[in-house]
Motif scaffolding. Structure first.
Motif, PDB file in Angstrom:
ATOM      1  N   ASP A 362       0.805  -1.280  -0.046  1.00 40.65           N
ATOM      2  CA  ASP A 362      -0.049  -0.069   0.005  1.00 40.65           C
ATOM      3  C   ASP A 362       0.951   1.124   0.012  1.00 40.65           C
ATOM      4  O   ASP A 362       1.942   1.222  -0.374  1.00 40.65           O
ATOM      5  N   ASP A 363       0.247   2.353   0.513  1.00 39.88           N
ATOM      6  CA  ASP A 363       1.421   3.630   0.476  1.00 39.88           C
ATOM      7  C   ASP A 363       2.561   3.535   1.201  1.00 39.88           C
ATOM      8  O   ASP A 363       3.513   4.087   0.807  1.00 39.88           O
ATOM      9  N   ASP A 364       2.396   2.692   2.350  1.00 39.43           N
ATOM     10  CA  ASP A 364       3.471   2.462   3.097  1.00 39.43           C
ATOM     11  C   ASP A 364       4.427   1.190   2.988  1.00 39.43           C
ATOM     12  O   ASP A 364       5.604   1.328   3.225  1.00 39.43           O
ATOM     13  N   VAL A 365       3.670   0.202   2.748  1.00 39.23           N
ATOM     14  CA  VAL A 365       4.340  -1.092   2.498  1.00 39.23           C
ATOM     15  C   VAL A 365       4.598  -1.404   0.872  1.00 39.23           C
ATOM     16  O   VAL A 365       3.483  -1.291   0.025  1.00 39.23           O
ATOM     17  N   PRO A 366       5.935  -1.626   0.499  1.00 45.62           N
ATOM     18  CA  PRO A 366       5.762  -1.876  -0.877  1.00 45.62           C
ATOM     19  C   PRO A 366       5.560  -3.315  -1.066  1.00 45.62           C
ATOM     20  O   PRO A 366       5.402  -4.152  -0.390  1.00 45.62           O
ATOM     21  N   LYS A 367       5.218  -3.461  -2.670  1.00 39.81           N
ATOM     22  CA  LYS A 367       4.939  -4.633  -3.005  1.00 39.81           C
ATOM     23  C   LYS A 367       6.090  -5.498  -2.799  1.00 39.81           C
ATOM     24  O   LYS A 367       7.365  -5.275  -3.065  1.00 39.81           O
ATOM     25  N   MET A 368       5.848  -6.780  -2.534  1.00 37.81           N
ATOM     26  CA  MET A 368       6.790  -8.065  -2.305  1.00 37.81           C
ATOM     27  C   MET A 368       7.511  -7.738  -1.105  1.00 37.81           C
ATOM     28  O   MET A 368       8.606  -8.374  -0.778  1.00 37.81           O
ATOM     29  N   LEU A 369       7.229  -6.749  -0.574  1.00 35.94           N
ATOM     30  CA  LEU A 369       7.891  -6.369   0.940  1.00 35.94           C
ATOM     31  C   LEU A 369       9.611  -5.822   1.031  1.00 35.94           C
ATOM     32  O   LEU A 369      10.096  -6.296   1.649  1.00 35.94           O
ATOM     33  N   LEU A 370       9.763  -5.566  -0.246  1.00 37.74           N
ATOM     34  CA  LEU A 370      11.283  -5.065  -0.495  1.00 37.74           C
ATOM     35  C   LEU A 370      11.138  -3.588  -1.078  1.00 37.74           C
ATOM     36  O   LEU A 370      10.246  -3.577  -1.808  1.00 37.74           O
ATOM     37  N   ARG A 371      12.075  -2.610  -0.623  1.00 36.62           N
ATOM     38  CA  ARG A 371      11.943  -1.286  -1.158  1.00 36.62           C
ATOM     39  C   ARG A 371      12.435  -1.268  -2.421  1.00 36.62           C
ATOM     40  O   ARG A 371      11.679  -0.685  -3.296  1.00 36.62           O
ATOM     41  N   ASP A 372      13.441  -2.026  -2.925  1.00 33.94           N
ATOM     42  CA  ASP A 372      13.758  -2.103  -4.391  1.00 33.94           C
ATOM     43  C   ASP A 372      13.437  -3.131  -5.186  1.00 33.94           C
ATOM     44  O   ASP A 372      14.229  -4.194  -5.070  1.00 33.94           O
ATOM     45  N   VAL A 373      12.363  -3.376  -5.552  1.00 31.02           N
ATOM     46  CA  VAL A 373      11.957  -4.371  -6.235  1.00 31.02           C
ATOM     47  C   VAL A 373      12.107  -4.408  -8.062  1.00 31.02           C
ATOM     48  O   VAL A 373      12.338  -3.295  -8.108  1.00 31.02           O
ATOM     49  N   GLY A 374      12.095  -5.468  -8.765  1.00 30.95           N
ATOM     50  CA  GLY A 374      12.601  -5.527 -10.000  1.00 30.95           C
ATOM     51  C   GLY A 374      13.835  -5.860 -10.005  1.00 30.95           C
ATOM     52  O   GLY A 374      13.956  -7.187 -10.581  1.00 30.95           O
ATOM     53  N   LEU A 447       5.361  -5.412   8.968  1.00 29.91           N
ATOM     54  CA  LEU A 447       5.042  -4.493  10.140  1.00 29.91           C
ATOM     55  C   LEU A 447       6.227  -3.689  10.360  1.00 29.91           C
ATOM     56  O   LEU A 447       5.979  -2.435  10.775  1.00 29.91           O
ATOM     57  N   GLU A 448       7.326  -3.767  10.096  1.00 29.84           N
ATOM     58  CA  GLU A 448       8.498  -2.702  10.059  1.00 29.84           C
ATOM     59  C   GLU A 448       8.353  -1.680   9.219  1.00 29.84           C
ATOM     60  O   GLU A 448       8.881  -0.441   9.195  1.00 29.84           O
ATOM     61  N   PHE A 449       7.456  -1.853   8.197  1.00 27.40           N
ATOM     62  CA  PHE A 449       7.202  -0.612   7.159  1.00 27.40           C
ATOM     63  C   PHE A 449       6.218   0.203   7.971  1.00 27.40           C
ATOM     64  O   PHE A 449       5.950   1.545   7.347  1.00 27.40           O
ATOM     65  N   ARG A 450       5.672  -0.031   9.022  1.00 27.66           N
ATOM     66  CA  ARG A 450       4.536   0.736   9.758  1.00 27.66           C
ATOM     67  C   ARG A 450       5.283   1.683  10.811  1.00 27.66           C
ATOM     68  O   ARG A 450       4.681   2.602  11.470  1.00 27.66           O
ATOM     69  N   ARG A 451       6.512   1.463  11.114  1.00 32.30           N
ATOM     70  CA  ARG A 451       7.214   2.405  11.847  1.00 32.30           C
ATOM     71  C   ARG A 451       7.251   3.815  11.483  1.00 32.30           C
ATOM     72  O   ARG A 451       7.391   4.038  10.402  1.00 32.30           O
ATOM     73  N   PRO A 452       7.282   4.485  12.232  1.00 31.85           N
ATOM     74  CA  PRO A 452       7.751   4.538  13.949  1.00 31.85           C
ATOM     75  C   PRO A 452       6.442   3.913  14.764  1.00 31.85           C
ATOM     76  O   PRO A 452       6.373   4.033  15.865  1.00 31.85           O
ATOM     77  N   LEU A 453       5.270   3.636  14.100  1.00 32.90           N
ATOM     78  CA  LEU A 453       4.099   3.373  14.895  1.00 32.90           C
ATOM     79  C   LEU A 453       4.254   1.911  15.254  1.00 32.90           C
ATOM     80  O   LEU A 453       4.982   1.112  14.782  1.00 32.90           O
TER      81      LEU A 453
END
Length: 516
Positions: A362-374, A447-453
């Protein structure tokens, strides 16, 4: 150490596992010994009268009309063990074989099987010294008893077959000699009493039910982490909703998840968002997990009866009454096992759906759960794994109890196939445990992409436990290694127990869904 009195106390799933793990000591007291001696002496009285009694002085199965001479009654029992040892396939886990012996001892000590005290004490010796018979997994049709596997289980009593001992597979006679023991001489009816019964089905069912209870608890906990990771709503867990459709399983799950997420900072952060409803795999967690718990309850209720029953044939009521019946038929356990198998499959099915959604981002969490996909594929293929396992579980969910093939030339014309149901149940549980491991791995990453929450202390504890084994992924790596580490975490069960002990759930609910 706690003590369990064979033939006296009620054997539960948890007690059987406790004895097998050496945490509970099984013992024979004087009352149980008296019951055994009563049944044994009754066989002697019956033989004096020269009347035909099935399996005592007659052939077995379709050979029941063949009368055996007094001189050959002992040889008959010895031959039954040898001839019925027709199992094939890989050996069952030593834990399952040990459970088979524990359940058989408890049944025999009720005093209606006509076996000797020496035979029961020798089986207990095997249990206490971890001399575990090698039992092939295939060969039982789940009626007329689990004949083939039970025959293999008790071959070592007469110095035949193989055992697992001190991590090695050895000839049974070799281990007996090592301990200064001689093979037993079986008395009339003993061979039949040993091989006739549902202990193979019951042992697999007990082992499976124990595991299923852990995975049910794990699924609730892991789904709570996933709810936080995806910022899903906790409104579907409101007790007022579930009081309107008051299944105990649904209410229990809703209560557990609600308590896990109570006062979460993440929950508060999206309290007024525009999203109206979540996908079913989140919104319907109480209904699906709860329905699976109802299936567990049915299996537990069944085992409460089965583990404390006499399931061989014929049954020696007293010296004047021998009843040849069908207590060996596995149908009462086979049907609940198939139900539990389907429930375990569904638990994995809904977990796979959450894995899919965790990867969507979603807006905070990247697809496939890595920042640099491709350049990185991220956790993409982990969902292929859960899809494969969920699909395999679906194919394993066809009810074994729906089938029957006549045996013994038609004398045994309807069988339960409960042994197959029991093995399939555990195969589905094997797959389920890995599906849940993937969901936990991915939810901890997301869950770590939700930080600092931050979430609740319990959810953060679960996240930290995962991080003790597996680091946050910044780029592609061999994710099967991570999956296996998290899987071992679930199998160990320590974090599940810690969370369960911290949840202030109604004790009546806890007891209802306990294995004890």
């Amino acid at each position: 150490m706690k003590v369990f009195r064979y033939g006296i106390d009620k054997l539960t799933i948890g007690a059987a596992i406790g004895i097998a793990e050496g945490k509970i000591k099984g013992e024979l007291n004087d009352v149980a010994k008296s019951n055994v001696l009563r049944g044994f002496s009754a066989i002697g009285e019956i033989l004096k009268r020269d009347e035909a009694v099935y399996g005592v002085n007659t052939g077995f199965g379709v050979l029941c009309r063949t009368v055996i001479s007094k001189e050959d009654t002992t040889r008959l029992q010895y031959n039954l063990l040898k001839s019925h040892a027709c199992g094939i396939g890989k050996p069952v886990e030593p834990m399952v074989a040990k459970l088979m012996m524990i359940i058989k001892v408890h049944s025999l000590t009720l005093g209606y099987s006509g076996v000797s005290l020496d035979t029961i004490e020798r089986i207990i010796w095997h249990i206490e010294n971890d001399v575990i018979p090698v039992v092939p997994e295939k060969g039982s049709v789940g009626a007329s008893g689990d004949l083939a596997p039970l025959a293999h289980l008790f071959l070592p009593l007469v110095g035949l077959g193989e055992v697992f001992y001190k991590g090695e597979r050895k000839q049974a006679l070799e281990v007996l000699k090592e301990h200064g023991l001689k093979p037993l001489r079986l008395h009339p009816k003993e061979g039949l009493a040993l091989i006739n019964g549902t202990q193979f089905i019951s042992a697999f069912a007990t082992f499976g039910a124990y595991r299923f209870a852990r995975y049910l608890d794990a699924a609730d906990i892991i789904s709570a982490v996933s709810i936080e990771a995806t910022k899903s709503s906790i409104k579907p867990f409101d007790y007022r909703l579930h009081d309107l459709r008051p299944y105990d399983g649904c209410r229990y799950v809703a209560n557990r998840v609600r308590l896990l997420l109570e006062d979460s900072e993440i929950v508060r952060s999206h309290a007024n968002c525009n999203k109206v409803q979540d996908p079913y795999s989140f919104r319907c967690i109480p209904q699906v997990h709860g329905a699976a718990r109802e299936a567990f309850l049915q299996l537990k209720r069944t085992l409460d009866v089965e583990l404390n029953s006499v399931t061989d044939n014929p049954v020696i009521i007293d010296k004047d009454t021998v009843i040849s019946g069908g207590n060996f038929h596995g149908e009462p356990v086979a049907l609940p096992l198939d139900y539990a198998t389907l429930a375990a499959s569904e638990l994995g099915n809904i977990s796979d759906r959450r894995v899919y959604l965790l990867l969507s981002g979603d807006d905070d969490v990247p697809k496939m759960l890595l920042r640099d996909v491709g350049i990185n594929s991220g956790f993409m293929i982990s969902q292929y794994l859960t899809a494969a396992l969920a699909s395999e579980n679906k194919s394993l969910s066809f009810p074994a109890s729906a089938d029957s093939i006549p045996t013994s030339l038609g004398q045994e014309d309807h069988v339960s196939m409960g042994s197959i149901a029991a093995r399939k149940f555990n195969a589905v549980l094997d797959n389920l445990s890995y599906i849940l491991a993937v969901e936990l791995l991915l939810s901890a990453q997301a869950l770590e992409f939700r930080r600092p929450l931050r979430s609740t202390p319990l959810v953060e504890y679960v996240h930290d436990v995962v991080r003790e084994r597996v680091s946050f992924a910044e780029e592609d790596r061999i994710f099967s290694e991570d999956i296996n580490k998290v899987h071992r975490l679930i199998e160990d069960g320590a974090f599940i127990e810690q969370v369960n002990n911290s949840l202030k759930v109604d004790n009546s609910f806890k007891e209802k869904f306990s294995v004890y």
